[in-house]
Design an enzyme around this catalytic site. Structure first.
Site, PDB file in Angstrom:
ATOM      1  N   GLY A  16       0.829  -1.359   0.042  1.00 53.43           N
ATOM      2  CA  GLY A  16       0.130  -0.036   0.149  1.00 53.43           C
ATOM      3  C   GLY A  16       0.823   1.253  -0.058  1.00 53.43           C
ATOM      4  N   ARG A  30      19.030  11.232  -4.722  1.00 56.79           N
ATOM      5  CA  ARG A  30      19.783  12.207  -4.752  1.00 56.79           C
ATOM      6  C   ARG A  30      21.143  11.908  -3.748  1.00 56.79           C
ATOM      7  NH1 ARG A  30      16.197  17.587  -5.232  1.00 56.79           N
ATOM      8  NH2 ARG A  30      15.803  17.162  -7.483  1.00 56.79           N
ATOM      9  N   ARG A  77       1.170  -5.222  -5.389  1.00 54.13           N
ATOM     10  CA  ARG A  77       1.511  -6.373  -4.376  1.00 54.13           C
ATOM     11  C   ARG A  77       1.518  -7.467  -5.436  1.00 54.13           C
ATOM     12  NH1 ARG A  77      -2.843  -3.852  -1.134  1.00 54.13           N
ATOM     13  NH2 ARG A  77      -1.914  -2.900   0.701  1.00 54.13           N
ATOM     14  N   GLY A 107       6.152  -2.216   3.530  1.00 52.34           N
ATOM     15  CA  GLY A 107       5.635  -2.888   4.848  1.00 52.34           C
ATOM     16  C   GLY A 107       6.286  -4.231   4.971  1.00 52.34           C
ATOM     17  N   ASP A 108       5.664  -4.858   5.868  1.00 49.20           N
ATOM     18  CA  ASP A 108       6.320  -6.201   6.288  1.00 49.20           C
ATOM     19  C   ASP A 108       6.445  -7.292   5.072  1.00 49.20           C
ATOM     20  OD1 ASP A 108       3.881  -6.728   6.564  1.00 49.20           O
ATOM     21  OD2 ASP A 108       4.153  -8.385   7.926  1.00 49.20           O
ATOM     22  N   THR A 131       4.233   2.720   5.524  1.00 50.38           N
ATOM     23  CA  THR A 131       3.230   2.344   5.876  1.00 50.38           C
ATOM     24  C   THR A 131       2.289   3.127   6.613  1.00 50.38           C
ATOM     25  OG1 THR A 131       1.843   0.598   6.739  1.00 50.38           O
ATOM     26  CG2 THR A 131       3.936   0.675   7.618  1.00 50.38           C
ATOM     27  N   ASP A 133       0.087   2.314   8.443  1.00 51.84           N
ATOM     28  CA  ASP A 133      -0.342   1.597   9.707  1.00 51.84           C
ATOM     29  C   ASP A 133       0.613   1.632  10.907  1.00 51.84           C
ATOM     30  OD1 ASP A 133      -2.405   0.716   7.934  1.00 51.84           O
ATOM     31  OD2 ASP A 133      -1.449  -1.140   7.472  1.00 51.84           O
ATOM     32  N   ASP A 135       2.834  -0.507  11.916  1.00 50.77           N
ATOM     33  CA  ASP A 135       2.912  -1.636  12.624  1.00 50.77           C
ATOM     34  C   ASP A 135       4.059  -2.354  12.331  1.00 50.77           C
ATOM     35  OD1 ASP A 135       2.369  -2.000   9.942  1.00 50.77           O
ATOM     36  OD2 ASP A 135       0.760  -3.410  10.234  1.00 50.77           O
ATOM     37  N   ARG A 177      -5.491  -1.637   9.190  1.00 45.93           N
ATOM     38  CA  ARG A 177      -5.725  -3.120   8.683  1.00 45.93           C
ATOM     39  C   ARG A 177      -5.881  -3.920   9.940  1.00 45.93           C
ATOM     40  NH1 ARG A 177      -4.239  -6.002   4.060  1.00 45.93           N
ATOM     41  NH2 ARG A 177      -2.786  -4.108   3.325  1.00 45.93           N
ATOM     42  N   ALA A 192     -12.628  11.428  21.420  1.00 44.86           N
ATOM     43  CA  ALA A 192     -13.627  10.272  21.157  1.00 44.86           C
ATOM     44  C   ALA A 192     -14.137   9.737  22.318  1.00 44.86           C
ATOM     45  CB  ALA A 192     -12.873   9.239  20.304  1.00 44.86           C
ATOM     46  N   VAL A 221     -24.249  13.529  22.256  1.00 51.60           N
ATOM     47  CA  VAL A 221     -23.310  13.517  21.358  1.00 51.60           C
ATOM     48  C   VAL A 221     -22.118  12.444  21.518  1.00 51.60           C
ATOM     49  CG1 VAL A 221     -21.524  15.031  20.093  1.00 51.60           C
ATOM     50  CG2 VAL A 221     -23.878  15.797  20.744  1.00 51.60           C
ATOM     51  N   GLN A 260      -7.492   8.667   3.795  1.00 51.31           N
ATOM     52  CA  GLN A 260      -6.198   8.262   4.737  1.00 51.31           C
ATOM     53  C   GLN A 260      -4.846   8.105   3.965  1.00 51.31           C
ATOM     54  OE1 GLN A 260      -7.948   6.272   8.610  1.00 51.31           O
ATOM     55  NE2 GLN A 260      -9.086   5.851   6.909  1.00 51.31           N
TER      56      GLN A 260
HETATM   57  O1  F6P Z   1      -1.632  -1.254   4.971  1.00 47.22           O
HETATM   58  C1  F6P Z   1      -2.101  -0.009   4.327  1.00 47.22           C
HETATM   59  C2  F6P Z   1      -3.402   0.046   4.320  1.00 47.22           C
HETATM   60  O2  F6P Z   1      -4.205   1.116   3.578  1.00 47.22           O
HETATM   61  C3  F6P Z   1      -4.446  -0.570   5.519  1.00 47.22           C
HETATM   62  O3  F6P Z   1      -4.767   0.302   6.516  1.00 47.22           O
HETATM   63  C4  F6P Z   1      -5.807  -0.932   4.868  1.00 47.22           C
HETATM   64  O4  F6P Z   1      -6.385  -2.231   5.513  1.00 47.22           O
HETATM   65  C5  F6P Z   1      -5.132  -1.676   3.318  1.00 47.22           C
HETATM   66  O5  F6P Z   1      -3.853  -1.005   3.287  1.00 47.22           O
HETATM   67  C6  F6P Z   1      -6.086  -1.494   2.211  1.00 47.22           C
HETATM   68  O6  F6P Z   1      -5.489  -1.818   1.089  1.00 47.22           O
HETATM   69  P1  F6P Z   1      -6.162  -1.771  -0.339  1.00 47.22           P
HETATM   70  O7  F6P Z   1      -5.803  -0.338  -0.679  1.00 47.22           O
HETATM   71  O8  F6P Z   1      -5.478  -2.849  -1.226  1.00 47.22           O
HETATM   72  O9  F6P Z   1      -7.575  -1.837  -0.109  1.00 47.22           O
END
Ligand code: F6P
Length: 328
Positions: A16, A30, A77, A107-108, A131, A133, A135, A177, A192, A221, A260
């Site tokens: 992603g 560079r 991917r 990512g991983d 990423t 995330d 994570d 994710r 929140a 609310v 996002q």
């Molecule tokens: O890993 C980044 C991410 O945006 C996650 O937060 C989300 O679950 C996933 O990728 C969405 O993937 P796609 O763009 O393949 O729908």
């Protein structure tokens, strides 16, 4: 350390996309050129290695991109790269161009691919954690998280205006994710009333009791920020449960989704991407191989690629207590 002396390196983005990937590409290109290396861009991640979608980059090819979201190299991917046959074709393409070092921004999953490839073909690979995330083990920060969380905060602030005007209960789902960092950070920052993340089990009875008590004292609310990938399915499923138990509540759902992932990276993401990109090339030059460049306690930190796997956060119970107190 590797026995290779690198002269030509390839850079790719994989998995992603995340805001700040362009800033990282710019830093790699560079810094490489500064050291007299030839730097090749590989389009669409590992797919481009297999399809030979590889081109020589120069300083100009990364001009005016530090502020842009997405990735100029595109991303994908690749299922084919998971096969030995796919990796053999990829290696042949790199070999033909003389590429002897790689920088992988992703990512991983991308790091696992790099580790396997490097074990088979002895090409030094340096990973940069890209990423939203956040994570990945081995770094306190990842390229794109800060932008994503700020995008979520901006959107939730807007939702709060309208929910407040209507006395509504809003359930906002954010990405991650199976990680709750975006939900936790954006939920705290937007005040929140409840935050639901995969790392902590949420007691639905406790949540309903909390909302019922608020309803009784006319606090209508209420904002619930929920991470995707949690115990209740998606936000619509959670809304069904809440509506079933609180028939008078005016419940609405908003799934923030891919907004996002886009947008201009924040200053923080541009800085970490530039820093990590620079150290990726320096690492290749001094013979490091198969490590991820991360940042721990504001210092560059190297983690073997096979340890830079998905990491579940440990949520300090103190934070959850603070959330409850501040939202009461
Ligand atoms: O890993 C980044 C991410 O945006 C996650 O937060 C989300 O679950 C996933 O990728 C969405 O993937 P796609 O763009 O393949 O729908």
């Amino acid at each position: 350390m590797s026995k290779h002396k690198v002269t030509k390196i390839g850079v790719l983005t994989s998995g992603g996309d995340s805001p700040g990937m362009n800033a990282a590409i710019r830093a790699v290109v560079r810094t490489g050129i500064y050291h007299g290396l030839e730097v090749f861009g590989i389009r669409r991640g590992y797919s481009g290695m297999i399809d030979n979608d590889i081109f020589l980059m120069d300083s100009k090819s990364v001009a005016n991109i530090i502020q842009r979201g997405g990735t100029i190299l595109k991303t994908a991917r690749s299922d084919e790269f998971r096969t030995p046959e796919g990796r053999a074709i990829a290696y042949k393409n790199l070999k033909r161009l003389g590429i002897d070092g790689l920088v992988i921004i992703g990512g991983d999953g991308s790091f696992k691919g790099a580790q396997t490839f490097s074990n088979e073909y002895d090409i030094p690979c340096i990973g940069l954690p890209g990423t939203i995330d956040k994570d990945i083990a081995g770094s306190d920060v990842t390229i794109g998280f800060d932008t994503a969380v700020n995008t979520a905060v901006e959107a939730i602030d807007k939702i709060r205006d309208t929910m407040d005007a209507h006395d509504r209960l809003f359930i906002v789902e954010v990405m991650g994710r199976d990680a709750g960092y975006i939900a936790l950070h954006s939920g705290i920052a937007t005040g929140a009333e409840n935050i639901i993340i995969p790392e902590t089990k949420t007691d639905i009875e406790e949540l309903i009791a909390n909302l019922t008590e608020k309803e009784k004292r006319k606090k209508l609310v209420n904002l619930i920020v929920v991470a995707e990938g949690g115990q209740f399915g998606d936000a619509n499923e959670l809304a069904k449960i809440v509506k079933g138990r609180l028939p008078n509540a005016d419940v609405r759902v908003c799934i923030l989704g891919h907004i996002q992932r886009g947008g201009s990276p924040t200053c923080e993401d541009r800085l970490i991407a530039s820093h990590m990109g620079y150290y990726a090339v320096e690492s290749l030059l001094i013979g490091r191989h198969n490590v991820m460049v991360g940042v721990i306690n504001n210092k560059i930190h190297y983690t073997p690629l096979n340890h830079a796997v998905k990491q579940k956060q440990t949520i300090g119970q103190e934070w959850m207590k603070i959330v409850k107190i501040l939202a009461s």
